[in-house]
Every structure is written in C-alpha cells, then in structure tokens.
Write a protein that holds these residues in place. Structure first.
Motif, PDB file in Angstrom:
ATOM      1  N   ARG A 729     -21.015  36.088  -8.081  1.00 54.10           N
ATOM      2  CA  ARG A 729     -20.285  37.268  -8.570  1.00 54.10           C
ATOM      3  C   ARG A 729     -19.094  36.779  -9.422  1.00 54.10           C
ATOM      4  O   ARG A 729     -18.317  35.950  -8.985  1.00 54.10           O
ATOM      5  CB  ARG A 729     -19.773  38.110  -7.436  1.00 54.10           C
ATOM      6  CG  ARG A 729     -18.852  39.250  -7.904  1.00 54.10           C
ATOM      7  CD  ARG A 729     -18.505  40.173  -6.786  1.00 54.10           C
ATOM      8  NE  ARG A 729     -19.668  41.003  -6.436  1.00 54.10           N
ATOM      9  CZ  ARG A 729     -19.673  41.973  -5.516  1.00 54.10           C
ATOM     10  NH1 ARG A 729     -18.556  42.238  -4.848  1.00 54.10           N
ATOM     11  NH2 ARG A 729     -20.770  42.654  -5.270  1.00 54.10           N
ATOM     12  N   TYR A 731     -15.707  37.972 -11.112  1.00 51.77           N
ATOM     13  CA  TYR A 731     -14.712  39.013 -10.910  1.00 51.77           C
ATOM     14  C   TYR A 731     -13.581  38.789 -11.929  1.00 51.77           C
ATOM     15  O   TYR A 731     -13.258  37.680 -12.273  1.00 51.77           O
ATOM     16  CB  TYR A 731     -14.153  38.939  -9.502  1.00 51.77           C
ATOM     17  CG  TYR A 731     -13.045  39.928  -9.234  1.00 51.77           C
ATOM     18  CD1 TYR A 731     -13.350  41.258  -8.921  1.00 51.77           C
ATOM     19  CD2 TYR A 731     -11.714  39.526  -9.321  1.00 51.77           C
ATOM     20  CE1 TYR A 731     -12.318  42.149  -8.689  1.00 51.77           C
ATOM     21  CE2 TYR A 731     -10.684  40.423  -9.105  1.00 51.77           C
ATOM     22  CZ  TYR A 731     -10.984  41.749  -8.782  1.00 51.77           C
ATOM     23  OH  TYR A 731      -9.968  42.641  -8.574  1.00 51.77           O
ATOM     24  N   SER A 734      -8.953  43.777 -15.612  1.00 53.69           N
ATOM     25  CA  SER A 734      -8.946  44.335 -16.964  1.00 53.69           C
ATOM     26  C   SER A 734      -7.518  44.567 -17.420  1.00 53.69           C
ATOM     27  O   SER A 734      -6.634  44.917 -16.620  1.00 53.69           O
ATOM     28  CB  SER A 734      -9.738  45.644 -17.029  1.00 53.69           C
ATOM     29  OG  SER A 734     -11.097  45.416 -16.729  1.00 53.69           O
ATOM     30  N   ASN A 741     -16.879  48.431 -22.117  1.00 55.99           N
ATOM     31  CA  ASN A 741     -17.844  47.642 -21.361  1.00 55.99           C
ATOM     32  C   ASN A 741     -17.460  46.187 -21.476  1.00 55.99           C
ATOM     33  O   ASN A 741     -16.760  45.781 -22.408  1.00 55.99           O
ATOM     34  CB  ASN A 741     -19.254  47.855 -21.911  1.00 55.99           C
ATOM     35  CG  ASN A 741     -19.745  49.282 -21.698  1.00 55.99           C
ATOM     36  OD1 ASN A 741     -19.327  49.952 -20.744  1.00 55.99           O
ATOM     37  ND2 ASN A 741     -20.644  49.733 -22.578  1.00 55.99           N
ATOM     38  N   ALA A 757     -21.318  44.706 -17.706  1.00 53.52           N
ATOM     39  CA  ALA A 757     -20.577  45.532 -16.735  1.00 53.52           C
ATOM     40  C   ALA A 757     -20.154  46.798 -17.424  1.00 53.52           C
ATOM     41  O   ALA A 757     -19.644  46.774 -18.546  1.00 53.52           O
ATOM     42  CB  ALA A 757     -19.367  44.780 -16.205  1.00 53.52           C
ATOM     43  N   ALA A 758     -20.386  47.895 -16.776  1.00 54.33           N
ATOM     44  CA  ALA A 758     -20.036  49.192 -17.348  1.00 54.33           C
ATOM     45  C   ALA A 758     -18.532  49.347 -17.416  1.00 54.33           C
ATOM     46  O   ALA A 758     -17.775  48.607 -16.782  1.00 54.33           O
ATOM     47  CB  ALA A 758     -20.656  50.302 -16.520  1.00 54.33           C
ATOM     48  N   SER A 761     -15.739  48.849 -14.539  1.00 54.71           N
ATOM     49  CA  SER A 761     -16.151  47.857 -13.558  1.00 54.71           C
ATOM     50  C   SER A 761     -15.308  46.610 -13.748  1.00 54.71           C
ATOM     51  O   SER A 761     -14.925  46.259 -14.865  1.00 54.71           O
ATOM     52  CB  SER A 761     -17.639  47.529 -13.759  1.00 54.71           C
ATOM     53  OG  SER A 761     -18.021  46.526 -12.852  1.00 54.71           O
ATOM     54  N   LYS A 762     -15.094  45.872 -12.589  1.00 54.69           N
ATOM     55  CA  LYS A 762     -14.266  44.673 -12.618  1.00 54.69           C
ATOM     56  C   LYS A 762     -15.033  43.445 -12.191  1.00 54.69           C
ATOM     57  O   LYS A 762     -14.435  42.384 -11.988  1.00 54.69           O
ATOM     58  CB  LYS A 762     -13.033  44.838 -11.710  1.00 54.69           C
ATOM     59  CG  LYS A 762     -12.093  45.939 -12.192  1.00 54.69           C
ATOM     60  CD  LYS A 762     -10.883  45.998 -11.308  1.00 54.69           C
ATOM     61  CE  LYS A 762      -9.919  47.080 -11.786  1.00 54.69           C
ATOM     62  NZ  LYS A 762      -8.721  47.166 -10.931  1.00 54.69           N
ATOM     63  N   TYR A 763     -16.348  43.535 -11.980  1.00 58.40           N
ATOM     64  CA  TYR A 763     -17.137  42.373 -11.587  1.00 58.40           C
ATOM     65  C   TYR A 763     -18.539  42.565 -12.078  1.00 58.40           C
ATOM     66  O   TYR A 763     -18.941  43.661 -12.479  1.00 58.40           O
ATOM     67  CB  TYR A 763     -17.102  42.145 -10.098  1.00 58.40           C
ATOM     68  CG  TYR A 763     -17.757  43.270  -9.303  1.00 58.40           C
ATOM     69  CD1 TYR A 763     -19.124  43.222  -8.992  1.00 58.40           C
ATOM     70  CD2 TYR A 763     -17.022  44.378  -8.902  1.00 58.40           C
ATOM     71  CE1 TYR A 763     -19.705  44.295  -8.305  1.00 58.40           C
ATOM     72  CE2 TYR A 763     -17.602  45.415  -8.189  1.00 58.40           C
ATOM     73  CZ  TYR A 763     -18.949  45.362  -7.913  1.00 58.40           C
ATOM     74  OH  TYR A 763     -19.536  46.399  -7.246  1.00 58.40           O
ATOM     75  N   CYS A 764     -19.322  41.423 -11.926  1.00 59.09           N
ATOM     76  CA  CYS A 764     -20.722  41.447 -12.327  1.00 59.09           C
ATOM     77  C   CYS A 764     -21.424  40.387 -11.503  1.00 59.09           C
ATOM     78  O   CYS A 764     -20.908  39.265 -11.371  1.00 59.09           O
ATOM     79  CB  CYS A 764     -20.842  41.202 -13.830  1.00 59.09           C
ATOM     80  SG  CYS A 764     -22.506  41.358 -14.454  1.00 59.09           S
TER      81      CYS A 764
END
Length: 840
Positions: A729, A731, A734, A741, A757-758, A761-764
């Motif tokens: 993950r 993280y 922003s 995005n 990441a939409a 969102s703050k992670y992927c």
C-alpha cells in the motif's frame, strides 16, 4: 782681424802641420811673403838640426845667389838684397853642429815689382781724389792707399793703371796718398806719400716758378764755400747766362712762359778751387688759356662743354665754374658733368704744369636749362574737370604741359602760367608732365606725375542666395578699380570682402533678414568710391526649433516648434526612420505625425520655407516609439515551484520584465533574453501574465497575456507498507484541493506496477508484489486534462520477504526506506541499519 794677424795665424797652423810632416817625411819649405827686395819663408823644425841655411838663386837672370843662416830654433826668415820682379829658386838646408846637411827642401817665388812714384794728386769731386803715378815693369796692378790726417779713415783701392781715383771721401778734407805696385809675388813697398784735399760740395739747388716769367733758385749754405756761380740755359738754346753770388737765393726774371730751363750751380772755396757742380731743370708756369666756347649739353644728366686755346708748356688744364665744379683735360676741352639746372654762372680755365697753375682765364658766362617744376599735382574740384598745377620755376620763359591717358589719348597746352585744365573721366589714370623753356632750351627731363580718377561704380550687380545665410554678389569689372569692398548696412558696414575679384560672398548673415548690399570700388591712389548705390536682398528663413514631442496614441505624436519667421512661412516637420519617412506641414507652431509604427526610432527635424528659399534644418531630436509587445508568451512549469516563461521577440525592445501575479503572491524576472526561469510559484494557483518591453533608452510598453494556472500540488509524506497478503500500500498526504486523481507508479527490478487513486483518496494498493525487491515509488496528481504532473519526486523503498520481521505483531509493517542512489555508501549502510532496527 788685420792682414798681418791673419798671416801669423796661418803660419802657425802651417808650422804645426809642417812639423807633423817633417817627422814623417822630412823638412818642408814654403814662402810666406815677398817684396821688391826680399822674400820671407817658413819651414818645419828638423830633429837634430842646430842651424838652417836658406839660399836664393835667380832662375832666369845672371845675378848671383844670396843666402842667409838661422839658428836651430828658428822656423821663419827673410832673404834680402834681392832684385825686383825676379824669379828665385829657394833652397833650405838643416845642418848639425858639424855643418853636415841633415835634410833639405826647395821652393820657388817671385819678388814684387819696383816701387812706383806719385806724379800728382787732385780733387774734382767732393768725395774723390785722382792720383797720377809712374807705372813700373812687371806690375799687374796698383794699390792706392788713402789715409786721413786724423787717422780715422784708411782705405786701399785697387786700380789697373794710372791715373786712379780714390772714392767715398769726405768733402773739403785732407788725405795722405801713396801707391804700391802688385804682381803674383806680392806688393811693393808704398811710395813716398803726398797730401791732397777734396773740393767743397755742390750747392743743393731748389727751384720754383712763382709766375710764368720767373724762376726762383734757393739753396742751403755750403760748408767752406765762399762764392757760388750759377749758369742758366734755355732748353734747345745755346745761349746761357752766368752770375756769381755770395747769397743763397737768385731770381731769374724775364723768362719765357711754359719753357724749360736748366741751372748749374758750383761752390768755390777760399783758395779759388771750384767744387762739385749740380744741374737742375725747371719749367716756368704756362700762360693763361683763352676760353673759346661754352655750351650746355643734354643727355642723361645735364653737362657743360668748355673749350679753350692750348698754351705752351701746359701739361693739363682745369675748367672751374663759380659753383665749384670742375673738369680736367690734356686737350683743348672738357665736360663738367653734372651741372645744376636753372643756373646763371661763369667758368674759367687754368693751365697747369709741374711749376704750378697759370693765372685763370677771363670768366665766360653761361646759362643752363631751366629746372623742372619741383611739385606737379592734379586738382579735381568737380568730378570730370581736372587741372595740372605746378610750382613756378626760375629762369623760365614759358611751359608746355602734356597730359596722357592710360588708353593712349594725349593732349598738351602751352602757357606762361602754372596751371593747365583738362577733362578727366572716372576710372582712368593720367600721366602729367611739365617742360619749362628758356633761351638754353627746355629742361632735358621732367617729373611725371600719375593721377588716377576715382573708380567707376559697378553696374548690373547680381545678388543670389547660395545658402541660407550667405549671399553671393557678382558684378562686371569696372575701370580704375584695383579691388572691391563689399558691405551690408545691416552688419554695421563691416567689410565682408576686400578682393580684386568681381565676386563676393556675404556669409554669417542673419536669417530672415533683408540686407542692403553695397559694392565699393577702390584704387590704391584714389581710395574708394563711396557714392555707389546699394542693392537689397533677403536671406533664407530662420530654422525652427523643436520644443516638445508628445505621444497622442500608439502611432501619433504632436510636435511643438518655434516660429521665428514672418506669418507667411510654411513649416515642414520630417521624421526619418530606418524603414520610412513621415512628414506633416503647418503654418502655426504645432504639427501631428501619424501612423508611426512601434519599436521605431526617428530623427525629427523642422524646416521653414518661404518664397526666398528654404531654411537650414533645425536641430534634430530623436523620437522613439514604444517597443513592440511580443506576439506570444508561453509559460511552462518546470517544477512545482518553478516555471519557464518564453516569448517571441519584440521590435525595439532590448530588455523585458515578466510578472506572474496571483492572490497568493507573484513572481518577476528582468532579462535581456526572450526567456526567463521564475521561482516562488504556488501549486494549484491561477496567475495573470504581464510583460513590459523596454527599449535601450528606457521607453516601455505594457503587454498583457492570457492567464496561467500552476499544476496541482505533489503529495507529501509518501510511504510504502507491506501487507500480510503480500500486497503493498502506497500512502500519501494531499496538498491543496482534493479534486485531483492521483497516479501511483512502482518500478522494481522484477516488475513495474501502476494504480490510479480517485479524487479524495490518500492511498493505493498494489497486489502480487514481489518481496525482496527495491522499488521506485512515484505519486503524482492528474490534471483535469488527464495529463500527469511529471515533476513530483519519486522515492525508493526495499521490500523484505516474510520471516525477516519475526516478532512483529502489526498487520501492516512499514517497508524500510532507502536513500537515493546518489548518497555515499557509508551513509546509505547506516540508514539501512537504522531502517532494520526500526523494522525490528
């Protein structure tokens, strides 16, 4: 040294030499002297000789021998009782005590002639005595001996025969005289002396001729003289006159003039003996010549010819005037040059010879030509009416005046007065002369006076404007002018030209002014003609001066200028640029220049125009339009906080100031280039874009362009977590708005992974990640146009395999962060150890 002493010295030298020879070769014998009755010999000593015997035997005569004997100490001896003028053989014998002959020698000599006797002695001259004597046989000559009574004079004079004369004696002096005969053997004894006295000196006659019929004779007294006898005879005549006198002066009168006479003078002593005589010749003075003709002659200089009758005995003649002038000649005439003009004098002639001058002739009067007038001048009381005027001259009967013009025209007038009128024209030179006349004729020369009338005024004067402040003046040459003065009344009559050429340029004049121009002809003799009329001409208009230039809009400027000329003057404003020229005209003090492009520089000048001509251009001023704005401006974001701004070139711009402005701040740069790198950019912000184009002289143009939006902000605090299912993950945190995005990229050595990441969102999460690999993690926002921000900084992580983190109870474990490859190895190992400790 006397003759006897010299012979003794010679004998001693010979004896010394003889002794040397005797010692070597035997005894020697030589003759020392001989007289009529004896011979003296000398010999050398001989060793052992006690006596010497000398025997003399006649050689060619029957006479017997004669001998003489001398002691052993003798070296010289004489044999006497010999015959005169006889040749003898001489024998010398050296004998010992027994009269034995030890050595002998022979020689030969002749005795002197017999002694002559004096018959008489007499003196005819004061410095000599003549001696008459008997001549003897065998004598080749005779010696006369003279000796004064006082003994202070002695002389011997050689003569060949009788009579003989003794000279260099003193006058009226007693002398003892004797004579000796001479031959090869020697001289005889002197004869019996007699006494004689020299006669007195001749008188030293001095003669003069005080007049043409007298000769005066004088002389200084002669010592021991008691009477003088003078005898005079005319040259070429046999008659003579004698007179005796005891005086020392005699005058012979009644002689012929110019005739040569000879006078002989003799002094007599008290016993009636006549002394020396002296003859001198003297000519009497000549008669006075008669003047026959006197004439005044002309030539380069005035002369006087004088003629006369020649007189006897004259050597030369002198003619003298009462003014003291004279001439000399040996003929019957001469010329006195020069003589003064205007004279009434007389001349006399004197004849000269060695005796002196004659009496002057009777004076003869003469008159010379009259002198020319001392002063001649021309008067012109009224223009065109002239008169020749001159000073009065003495001894003049009338005058003739000549007037000649320089073109050859000539006229004359005859008058007894001192003035002569004639017509004269301007610009001509007149030569005037005056000849006075009298009975001797006219003056051979006359002074010439030049008179030049005033020069004529020039006609057809042409004035042209050749430049804005210069007038060219031309005129035809005029008669009598040597130079021309050109003046203008408006310049306080300052002489602008002083030249011989009929043209002048009046320069440095005031513009827009009418000038009254006068051409004044001048000559050296008469000066300048100040009566000539002026001509008027105007100069070009004055140049206007630009006062101010104001920009009305982007392409229009209003020009303000001075108007120094009259109201009817047109003004033209001209702007000259590199790519074109713009003009405007006006009669007032302003004018608008239109359609001037941006970024251009113009030289703006003003010119005034009238019917006379154009002015000089006024001083130009530079007009610069604002530089042109660049056609485009591009803003490119280089990093999150830095942009690169570029723009197209702007004509006329040298530098640019670019500004990015927003509510959150602004950025600015000033550069000479067409690009600029700007910092202090805030991400996710809208900026307005402005640019100032600045010329080299500081002119600015404000340029505005479309706004610029900075990119979204790169996330921070990016971290990588390993999950239990072997997934990873990513993280982040922003910055700014959450409407973007984000794209996440993991690039490893074994595999690369990407996830989107939409917004908000703050992670992927990344599935099926390989453990034990090193990944480069990059998280970047995606703009609304779908373009990823490509300048967000990646991070590198190392993912460990399971089992390496035993003892940890957390579900997710933070993957160890690795430093950049660029870090030093030691520092990187330290960080790895630290991360391992953190994972433990």
């Amino acid at each position: 040294m006397g003759a006897t002493e010299f012979k003794m010295l010679k004998l001693l030298l010979l004896l010394t030499f003889a002794e040397i020879c005797a010692a070597l070769n035997g005894i020697t014998l030589s003759v020392f002297a001989a007289t009529s009755k004896s011979i003296t010999v000398q010999w050398s000593r001989y060793t052992g000789a006690s006596s010497y015997k000398i025997t003399a035997t006649p050689k060619n005569s029957p006479g017997g021998s004669v001998f003489a004997q001398f002691s052993g100490n003798s070296v010289m001896g004489s044999i006497i009782s010999l015959s005169p003028n006889t040749v003898y053989t001489l024998q010398l014998e050296a004998m010992d005590n027994a009269l034995n002959v030890l050595s002998s020698a022979e020689s030969e000599d002749t005795t002197a002639p017999e002694i002559p006797s004096i018959e008489q002695a007499y003196s005819k001259h004061s410095d000599s005595i003549t001696v008459e004597f008997t001549e003897v046989s065998g004598a080749t000559g005779y010696i006369l001996r003279a000796q004064s009574e006082t003994g202070d004079f002695f002389s011997e004079t050689m003569v060949s025969s009788s009579p003989g004369t003794v000279v260099q004696l003193q006058p009226y002096t007693d002398y003892k005289l004797s004579v000796m005969s001479v031959n090869s053997g020697g001289r005889s004894q002197p004869s019996y002396p007699i006494e004689a006295r020299t006669v007195v000196m001749a008188p030293k006659l001095n003669t003069t001729s005080p007049d043409n019929g007298t000769i005066l004779v004088t002389w200084p007294p002669v010592k021991n003289a008691v009477l003088y006898m003078l005898c005079i005879i005319r040259e070429g005549s046999s008659s003579r006159v004698k007179l005796n006198t005891t005086d020392t002066m005699v005058s012979f009168d009644g002689l012929e003039a110019g005739t040569n006479y000879c006078i002989k003078g003799t002094a007599w002593d008290s016993v009636g003996r006549a002394g020396d005589d002296l003859t001198v010749c003297q000519i009497t003075r000549p008669l006075s010549p008669d003047v026959t003709y006197v004439q005044v002659t002309a030539g380069r200089s005035l002369g006087l010819a004088v003629y006369w009758v020649l007189v006897e005995g004259a050597e030369n003649y002198m003619a003298t005037t009462t003014t003291g002038q004279n001439c000399t000649s040996t003929d019957n005439g001469c010329y006195i040059i020069p003589v003064e003009c205007g004279q009434n004098h007389s001349v006399v002639v004197v004849a000269n010879n060695s005796a002196g001058p004659s009496d002057p002739s009777q004076p003869t009067d003469y008159i010379t030509y009259p002198c020319p007038p001392e002063n001649i001048w021309v008067e012109e009381p009224v223009a065109g009416n002239c008169s020749v005027v001159w000073d009065d001259v003495l001894l003049v009967e009338h005058y003739v005046a000549f007037i000649k013009r320089d073109d050859g025209t000539e006229e004359s007038c005859n008058t007894t007065g001192t003035t002569c009128p004639f017509a004269c024209m301007c610009g001509y030179t007149y030569l005037t002369t005056v000849f006075p006349y009298n009975q001797a004729g006219s003056s051979p020369y006359a002074q010439v006076r030049n008179y030049t009338t005033i020069p004529c005024c020039p006609q057809d004067v042409i004035i042209k404007l050749v430049s804005t402040e210069t007038l060219e003046v031309m005129w035809p040459p005029v008669k009598g002018a040597e130079l021309y003065e050109t003046t203008a009344a408006q310049t306080n009559d300052v002489i602008h030209c002083n030249d011989t050429a009929p043209v002048c340029a009046l320069s440095d004049l005031r513009c827009n002014t009418a000038y009254s121009v006068t051409v004044t002809p001048c000559s050296e003799l008469r000066g300048c003609n100040r009566t000539c009329a002026p001509r008027t001409h105007e100069t070009a208009p004055c140049a206007p001066e630009i006062l101010n230039m104001t920009q009305t809009n982007n392409s229009t400027f209003t020009v303000l200028f001075t108007t120094p000329n009259n109201p009817n003057t047109n003004y033209t404003i001209t702007a000259v640029g590199r790519y074109g020229t713009h003009t405007c005209q006006s009669r007032n003090n302003s004018c608008q220049l239109t359609q001037l492009p941006c970024g251009s520089t113009y030289e703006v000048m003003a010119v005034a125009i009238t019917t006379v001509g154009r002015s000089l251009p006024g001083f130009s001023k530079t007009l610069e339009t604002g530089p042109c704005c660049p056609t485009y401006v591009n803003v490119t974001q280089v990093t999150q906080a830095m942009t690169n701004v570029t723009w197209s070139p702007g004509s006329g711009a040298r530098s640019f100031i670019t500004t990015l402005t927003s509510s959150r701040g602004h950025a600015k740069c000033h550069t000479l280039d067409n690009h600029c790198l700007m910092g202090c950019i805030t991400c996710g912000t809208n900026y307005s874009v402005n640019l100032e184009a600045i010329s080299s002289t500081g002119h600015k143009s404000e340029c505005k362009y479309r706004g610029f939006s900075s990119s979204a902000c790169c996330p921070t605090s990016v971290k990588l977590y390993r999950r239990a299912n072997n997934s990873l993950r990513v993280y982040w945190r922003s910055m700014g708005a959450l409407s973007q995005n984000h794209t996440v990229e993991l690039n490893g050595t074994a595999a690369n992974y990407t996830c989107i990441a939409a917004a908000g969102s703050k992670y992927c999460d990344i599935q099926e990640a390989t453990c034990g690999d090193v990944y480069t993690v990059a998280v970047a926002p995606v703009g609304q146009n779908g373009i990823k921000v490509n300048f967000c900084q990646p991070r590198i992580y190392s993912v460990l395999c399971p089992g390496s983190n035993a003892g940890m109870g957390a579900e997710d474990q933070v993957v160890g962060y690795m430093s950049y490859i660029q870090s030093p190895p030691k520092k990187r190992i330290q960080k790895q150890n630290h991360q391992r400790n953190f994972l433990k």
